[in-house]
Design an enzyme around this catalytic site. Structure first.
Site, short mmCIF file in Angstrom:
data_model
loop_
_atom_site.label_atom_id
_atom_site.label_comp_id
_atom_site.label_asym_id
_atom_site.label_seq_id
_atom_site.Cartn_x
_atom_site.Cartn_y
_atom_site.Cartn_z
CB SER A 94 -0.95 -0.06 1.19
OG SER A 94 -1.87 0.98 1.14
CG ASP A 239 -3.10 -0.66 -2.27
OD1 ASP A 239 -2.93 0.50 -1.86
OD2 ASP A 239 -3.77 -1.51 -1.66
MG MG Z 1 -3.59 1.29 0.00
#
Ligand code: MG
Length: 452
Positions: A94, A239
């Site tokens: 992330s 992401d």
């Molecule tokens: Mg994320």
């Protein structure tokens, strides 16, 4: 949860997050989850293929068939999982720095696993009680192309395309070299926007900026918005499940203000909103004005999603949930975060009003975020002990301990809690002046530093 923190299993590659770890964890996943077929996808990190290979081996050793869909944003994997009724393993860290990677799991509805299911996987992982099949039953893997296109269509079909097209917007997009690079500029083009991009090719070294979409990483996007005369700047994390905005003057929009603005148009009397213990007063005010109610969870999307699911199962209407870091959930669209969808919903607010005008009613609060590094478990324990002492002696504040320590001072608040993903203690403060927010954050920073 030991292995899975507040946002999946994360760590520095080849240190905590080794191929062996990924192999064994996915062996545990293949042991616990029953479906025969899994989807595996990744963000753009340099270690993505290495960890993907280990994850696929682990699943195949349990007899699973694996579809590798390559680099796709997390919300795109969630859509694929739901569309094809297959659980998914997402290789992403992330917003974490480039040296990190992580493993996140979704079920065959594209929803994060329940905490009890994760605990069961952890138990198998710890005991190494894998359900390895015999040679004739090991699984196979295939590469599947085109998942990104399906996701692009899905997002567009879920948004008011004509209204957004009619607003005739120029948007400046900064996917930060992450998974959003492969899909999101196209989504915004198909929404009828003029799209200009920076940091928009996939690159796991993240040469343009760090994957975390916070103001200190977005100065290039801010200048770019001004230079291109854009109506809106959009930044994503690695992401692309989060979206952070920049207004038409090149100023970063606070995530809490964006969440409050989006909430104000969807909330009705009797609705429930779920956010975390670092919730902004701005959202609290919007919820009160709408005669809705607010539920708070520990920090992290896993906790928020779990609570949303429980409330929906109980028949409550939860039109919006999420946090001020750009992680906003529209549960009627998907029980998960989707940066491109949130960006589309924000674009839909722009038309008669500019981005800065939309945000103006929520702009009278200031936030201050700070991190204090932690050197060891003992160091962390000393720091938390010092904060606990402070909570006992600080007579001005009312203190809550849903997650970490939240000190409410009436005109502002500060939250101190250990990060779930990095060796840091995080400090969040909010007040009606920047000086006051800084002062609250500094007070806690001093306590933490003196503890060492
Ligand atoms: Mg994320």
């Amino acid at each position: 949860m030991e292995v899975f923190g507040s946002s999946g299993a994360r760590g520095v590659v080849n240190d905590e997050l080794t191929p062996r770890f990924a192999l064994e964890l996915s062996g545990a996943v293949g042991t616990v989850l029953e479906p025969d077929t899994f989807v595996v996808a990744r963000d753009t990190r340099t270690s993505g293929k290495m960890i993907t290979a280990a994850v696929m081996s682990g699943l195949m050793s349990c007899g699973k068939t694996v579809r590798d869909i390559g680099v796709v944003p997390t919300p795109g994997v969630q859509w694929y999982a739901a569309e094809h009724h297959v659980p998914g393993v997402i290789i992403t860290a992330s917003h974490n720095p480039p040296e990190y990677n992580g493993i996140k799991l979704v079920n065959e509805k594209g929803i994060e696993l329940r905490i009890e299911e994760l605990e069961e996987i952890e138990r198998v992982f710890d005991q190494e009680s894998f359900n390895h099949v015999e040679w004739q039953d090991v699984g196979s893997a295939t590469r599947v192309d085109g998942a990104g296109e399906g996701y692009v269509e899905r997002v567009i079909d879920s948004l008011p395309v004509q209204r957004i097209t009619d607003a005739d917007l120029t948007v400046a997009v900064d996917p930060g070299h992450g998974a959003g690079s492969v899909t999101n500029p196209r989504i915004y083009r198909e929404l009828g926007c003029r799209v200009v991009t920076i940091n928009s090719y996939p690159d796991g070294k993240f040469p343009g900026r760090n994957p975390e979409p916070v103001p200190e990483n977005l100065s290039d996007l801010c200048s770019f918005v001004t230079a291109e005369n854009a109506d809106l700047g959009i930044a994503h994390d690695g992401d692309a499940d989060r979206a952070v905005f920049v207004d038409e003057h090149g100023e970063c929009i606070d995530g809490d203000a964006a969440l409050a603005a989006l909430a104000s148009v969807v909330l009705e009397d009797g609705d429930v909103v779920v956010s975390s213990v670092n919730v902004s007063q701005r959202l609290v005010n919007v919820v009160q004005e709408s005669d809705a109610s607010l539920e708070l969870t520990p920090v992290g999307s896993t906790y928020i999603l779990n609570r949303v699911r429980e409330l929906k199962d109980a028949g409550e209407r939860v039109p919006i949930a999420g946090e001020g870091n750009g992680g906003i959930i529209f549960p009627e669209y998907q029980l998960g975060r989707d940066g491109a969808f949130v960006a589309g919903r924000f674009m839909d607010l722009i038309g008669d009003e500019t981005a800065s005008e939309i945000i103006a009613p929520y702009d009278s609060y200031f936030t201050q975020r700070d991190n204090v590094p932690v050197e060891s478990e003992a160091d962390l324990a000393r720091k938390l002990e010092a904060i606990k002492r402070e909570a006992n002696v600080d007579s001005e504040a009312s203190v809550s301990t849903v997650d970490g320590f939240r000190f409410d001072y009436g005109d502002g608040w500060v939250l101190v809690r250990p990060s779930g993903t990095e060796p840091l203690v995080r400090i969040y403060a909010e007040a009606q002046s920047h000086g006051r927010a800084k002062e609250y954050a500094q007070r806690m920073k001093t306590v933490l530093k003196d503890a060492a």
